[in-house]
Design a protein around this motif. Structure first.
Motif, PDB file in Angstrom:
ATOM      1  N   THR A  80       0.830  -1.208   0.000  1.00  0.00           N
ATOM      2  CA  THR A  80       0.000   0.000   0.000  1.00  0.00           C
ATOM      3  C   THR A  80       0.862   1.254   0.000  1.00  0.00           C
ATOM      4  OG1 THR A  80      -1.736  -1.175   1.219  1.00  0.00           O
ATOM      5  CG2 THR A  80      -1.829   1.225   1.218  1.00  0.00           C
ATOM      6  N   ILE A  81       1.901   1.278   0.842  1.00  0.00           N
ATOM      7  CA  ILE A  81       2.794   2.441   0.886  1.00  0.00           C
ATOM      8  C   ILE A  81       3.534   2.586  -0.434  1.00  0.00           C
ATOM      9  CG2 ILE A  81       4.844   3.408   1.996  1.00  0.00           C
ATOM     10  CD1 ILE A  81       3.930   2.149   4.603  1.00  0.00           C
ATOM     11  N   ASP A  82       4.006   1.468  -0.983  1.00  0.00           N
ATOM     12  CA  ASP A  82       4.776   1.520  -2.225  1.00  0.00           C
ATOM     13  C   ASP A  82       3.935   2.046  -3.380  1.00  0.00           C
ATOM     14  OD1 ASP A  82       7.348   0.806  -3.576  1.00  0.00           O
ATOM     15  OD2 ASP A  82       6.027  -0.507  -4.728  1.00  0.00           O
ATOM     16  N   LEU A  91       6.522  13.944   0.773  1.00  0.00           N
ATOM     17  CA  LEU A  91       6.804  12.538   1.038  1.00  0.00           C
ATOM     18  C   LEU A  91       5.630  11.926   1.791  1.00  0.00           C
ATOM     19  CD1 LEU A  91      10.522  12.792   2.247  1.00  0.00           C
ATOM     20  CD2 LEU A  91       9.707  12.070   0.007  1.00  0.00           C
ATOM     21  N   VAL A  92       5.245  10.725   1.395  1.00  0.00           N
ATOM     22  CA  VAL A  92       4.158  10.045   2.097  1.00  0.00           C
ATOM     23  C   VAL A  92       4.676   9.560   3.442  1.00  0.00           C
ATOM     24  CG1 VAL A  92       3.070   9.344  -0.051  1.00  0.00           C
ATOM     25  CG2 VAL A  92       4.681   7.800   1.069  1.00  0.00           C
ATOM     26  N   SER A  93       3.771   9.310   4.349  1.00  0.00           N
ATOM     27  CA  SER A  93       4.161   8.830   5.668  1.00  0.00           C
ATOM     28  C   SER A  93       4.652   7.390   5.577  1.00  0.00           C
ATOM     29  CB  SER A  93       2.972   8.905   6.632  1.00  0.00           C
ATOM     30  OG  SER A  93       3.293   8.286   7.866  1.00  0.00           O
ATOM     31  N   PRO A  94       5.751   7.061   6.270  1.00  0.00           N
ATOM     32  CA  PRO A  94       6.231   5.675   6.268  1.00  0.00           C
ATOM     33  C   PRO A  94       5.534   4.803   7.307  1.00  0.00           C
ATOM     34  CG  PRO A  94       7.757   7.041   7.488  1.00  0.00           C
ATOM     35  CD  PRO A  94       6.673   7.961   6.990  1.00  0.00           C
ATOM     36  N   LEU A  95       4.586   5.389   8.033  1.00  0.00           N
ATOM     37  CA  LEU A  95       3.872   4.625   9.051  1.00  0.00           C
ATOM     38  C   LEU A  95       2.639   3.963   8.440  1.00  0.00           C
ATOM     39  CD1 LEU A  95       4.157   7.110  12.050  1.00  0.00           C
ATOM     40  CD2 LEU A  95       5.710   5.272  11.375  1.00  0.00           C
ATOM     41  N   MET A  96       1.943   3.216   9.248  1.00  0.00           N
ATOM     42  CA  MET A  96       0.822   2.423   8.765  1.00  0.00           C
ATOM     43  C   MET A  96      -0.223   3.292   8.060  1.00  0.00           C
ATOM     44  SD  MET A  96      -1.615  -0.103  10.972  1.00  0.00           S
ATOM     45  CE  MET A  96      -0.171  -0.771  11.761  1.00  0.00           C
ATOM     46  N   PRO A  97      -0.569   2.977   6.811  1.00  0.00           N
ATOM     47  CA  PRO A  97      -1.530   3.808   6.077  1.00  0.00           C
ATOM     48  C   PRO A  97      -2.960   3.618   6.569  1.00  0.00           C
ATOM     49  CG  PRO A  97      -0.823   1.955   4.733  1.00  0.00           C
ATOM     50  CD  PRO A  97      -0.009   1.905   5.988  1.00  0.00           C
ATOM     51  N   GLU A  98      -3.734   4.680   6.448  1.00  0.00           N
ATOM     52  CA  GLU A  98      -5.114   4.660   6.921  1.00  0.00           C
ATOM     53  C   GLU A  98      -5.955   3.648   6.156  1.00  0.00           C
ATOM     54  OE1 GLU A  98      -8.710   7.880   7.829  1.00  0.00           O
ATOM     55  OE2 GLU A  98      -7.058   8.409   6.490  1.00  0.00           O
ATOM     56  N   GLY A  99      -5.649   3.485   4.854  1.00  0.00           N
ATOM     57  CA  GLY A  99      -6.459   2.593   4.034  1.00  0.00           C
ATOM     58  C   GLY A  99      -6.470   1.168   4.546  1.00  0.00           C
ATOM     59  N   VAL A 100      -5.307   0.675   4.998  1.00  0.00           N
ATOM     60  CA  VAL A 100      -5.234  -0.697   5.500  1.00  0.00           C
ATOM     61  C   VAL A 100      -6.057  -0.841   6.773  1.00  0.00           C
ATOM     62  CG1 VAL A 100      -3.689  -2.462   6.436  1.00  0.00           C
ATOM     63  CG2 VAL A 100      -2.989  -1.122   4.452  1.00  0.00           C
TER      64      VAL A 100
END
Length: 611
Positions: A80-82, A91-100
């Protein structure tokens, strides 16, 4: 030939147990790394138990089965992050994405249907009042046991005199007869479907509950950061800022509530399924009775008021978990893609860690240095060079992203420490860590955790970067500029920032100079053709100018010289103190925020390093 990515060594023979993602195939004719755009040189598992490579049989090390759920969640988050990485923009956040989190926190179609069927009592009715078949069996037995004669019982009796008790004038009195016995048969197809469906549902719910618990742990930890009193506010602000790129505080609270509600429903359903497996029909069906992926719709499964719900659940569950298994080629390709994604994820975290130095770029000037972040194959290098030089620079830090899901079979720390090479860190997910979240130590020898579960991931790499770059910055402080022409020394303006030694033809800069004085000394050195000394003057002055900027809050700081070659710099705004101690032969640099030194409390903002 093979390249060991962790040590950089070339080897002729692979070990019997191969750690996936560790070795790269090479071109035997040139020894160069074979690494095309698809990453075909990387040796990864294809999911089979063993593999033959160049005539030798090997097995791949794998994570314990108990970690399958964590590995699956990690891979989904990584994908998802990739998929959201962009070359330009923020830059996108490297932490857990909200979508997941949002996707997993809601009940899916199968779970809603399961809860509905459980509440309606259909599964309980099947367990207590199952459909069954009568199984008939003929057996020669004592007359006292016989309730119904089998077909052909009289013929059998007439031809078997050993079954007679005695013979009379009117006929034969039997001792044993051929009787028919009936037995309830619970092992019908529909009941086998019921039993195997309970197995599949239990396995699925265990997986789902484990995933939700992991997500809940991460979300709860993030919520604790918003109101943490024992952590320094600058650490919590930075981590909450990163988390806020994926979640707001309000959405985090809502996600936590939704996760808790979904967990409650699924844990209750799991308890119900386990109860059904411990009583009633399930215990009467043979464990060896299996059902294929395809379900045969019998009249009972189609029309019975209770059994017809089994087919609905079976098909809904199949649509969620999927029925087709990936081929070894597909699994291998997917693992290569995941390793590339993990490498890009490492680059994302490094770019976040380097924001104070590079901004949102891959290269920039800082103090007297040019800093560049490069990707070489799967690895990342931080390259440092002098801004006034055309040299290629030197590698200050090398990060090797290694997506190993199992335990480390061999610790290569000692091997790397013996080699003369730049500071090398191996970034790995640390997936078998029970907490899988933020730990107390930033690194472990050459190992650094790199995982979207870890709220401290940017802080860990930030600490590595800060220690290296700040050490480079302060290493030149108070260094003497030698072989200075006498004319320049005598004409140097009176300034508290200069320390002149005419006997040794040298001087030192101990604090920032005024533009007028700096320009005057530069002109004098250039006039005397002391070009190297001019460059050294600019370098030392640029270093001190950067030292006068607080590395934590960017506020102005006075650098006070401490004899013989140290300094103290105290920031009145954020309470960050910096010290350079020792002599020219052995010095140490310390940075502390508000008197705190624990990484867990202040993150990258406090450290001590030898120069």
């Amino acid at each position: 030939m093979w390249i060991d990515r962790l040590t950089g060594d070339q080897i002729d023979r692979l070990p019997d147990v191969i750690e996936p993602g560790r070795y790269l195939d090479t071109d035997p004719s040139s020894g160069r790394q074979v690494l095309d755009s698809e990453g075909s040189g990387l040796l990864v598992s294809d999911g089979t138990e063993s593999v033959v490579i160049r005539g030798q049989r090997h097995i791949f090390a794998s994570a314990p089965k108990s970690l399958d759920q964590k590995v699956d969640l990690f891979e989904r988050i990584l994908e998802t992050i990739d998929s959201s990485l962009e070359d330009d923009g923020d830059l996108v956040s490297p932490l857990m994405p909200e979508g997941v989190v949002n996707e997993d926190s809601l009940l899916n179609a199968f779970e809603l249907k399961l809860l509905e069927i459980i509440d309606a009592g259909h599964l309980h009715q099947i367990s207590m009042r199952p459909r069954l078949d009568l199984h008939y069996e003929d057996e020669v037995t004592d007359v006292a046991r016989a309730k119904k004669l089998a077909k052909g019982a009289l013929v059998h009796l007439a031809s078997h005199s050993e079954c007679w008790q005695r013979q009379t004038l009117s006929g034969v009195i039997p001792k044993r007869v051929k009787a028919r016995f009936s037995e309830d048969d619970f092992n019908i197809y529909e009941n086998r479907v019921y039993a195997r469906l309970l197995d599949k549902i239990e396995q699925y719910l265990i997986w789902r509950v484990g995933t939700l618990l992991q997500l809940q742990s991460a979300v709860t930890e993030a919520l604790e950061f918003y109101g943490a009193n024992d952590l320094h506010h600058r650490l919590t602000e930075e981590i909450c800022k990163l988390w806020g790129k994926a979640f707001t505080q309000d959405s985090t609270s809502k996600a936590s509530e939704q996760l808790a509600a979904t967990l409650e429903h699924l844990e209750k359903a799991l308890g119900t399924i386990r109860g059904l497996k411990q009583s009633g029909l399930y215990l009467l069906v043979s464990r060896s009775a299996q059902i294929g992926n395809g379900l045969h719709l019998t009249n009972i499964l189609s029309h019975d008021q209770h059994y017809r719900h089994l087919a609905v659940l079976w098909n809904e569950l199949k649509s969620i978990v999927g029925g087709k298994q990936a081929t070894p080629e597909e699994r291998k390709e997917q693992n290569v893609i995941l390793n590339h994604a993990y490498s890009r994820y490492a680059g994302l975290v490094l770019r976040h860690a380097l924001l104070p130095y590079l901004g949102n770029k891959l290269s920039s000037k800082w103090a007297r240095f040019n800093i560049e972040l490069r990707q070489v194959g799967f690895d990342w290098q931080l390259v440092l060079s002098s801004a006034d030089s055309d040299s290629d620079g030197r590698i200050l830090l090398e990060v090797i992203p290694w997506m190993s899901m199992g335990s480390r079979l061999h610790d290569v720390s000692f091997v790397l420490q013996e080699k003369e090479r730049p500071v090398t860190m191996i970034a790995w997910p640390n997936i078998d860590d029970k907490s899988l979240c933020s730990g107390g130590a930033a690194t472990e020898a050459i190992w650094v955790q790199l995982s979207p579960f870890d709220l401290y991931c940017v802080e860990r790499f930030g600490l590595l970067v800060d220690k290296l770059l700040q050490s480079e910055l302060v290493s030149g402080y108070s260094a003497a500029i030698t072989k200075v022409p006498t004319k320049t020394l005598k004409s140097m303006p009176f300034d508290a920032g200069f320390e002149v030694n005419e006997e040794k033809h040298q001087f030192r800069i101990l604090k920032a100079l005024t533009n007028e004085h700096l320009s005057k000394v530069e002109s004098s050195l250039v006039h005397d053709n002391a070009l190297q000394q001019t460059r050294d003057l600019k370098r030392r002055h640029e270093e001190i100018v950067e030292l006068q900027k607080c590395p934590v809050c960017s506020g102005p700081v006075e650098v006070v010289h401490q004899a013989p070659s140290g300094f103290i710099a105290a920031c009145s705004s954020c309470k960050t103190n910096r010290y350079l101690r020792g002599n020219a032969m052995e010095r140490e640099y310390e940075q502390s925020l508000d008197g705190l030194i624990s990484f867990e409390l202040v993150g990258r903002r406090s450290f001590l390093c030898k120069l």
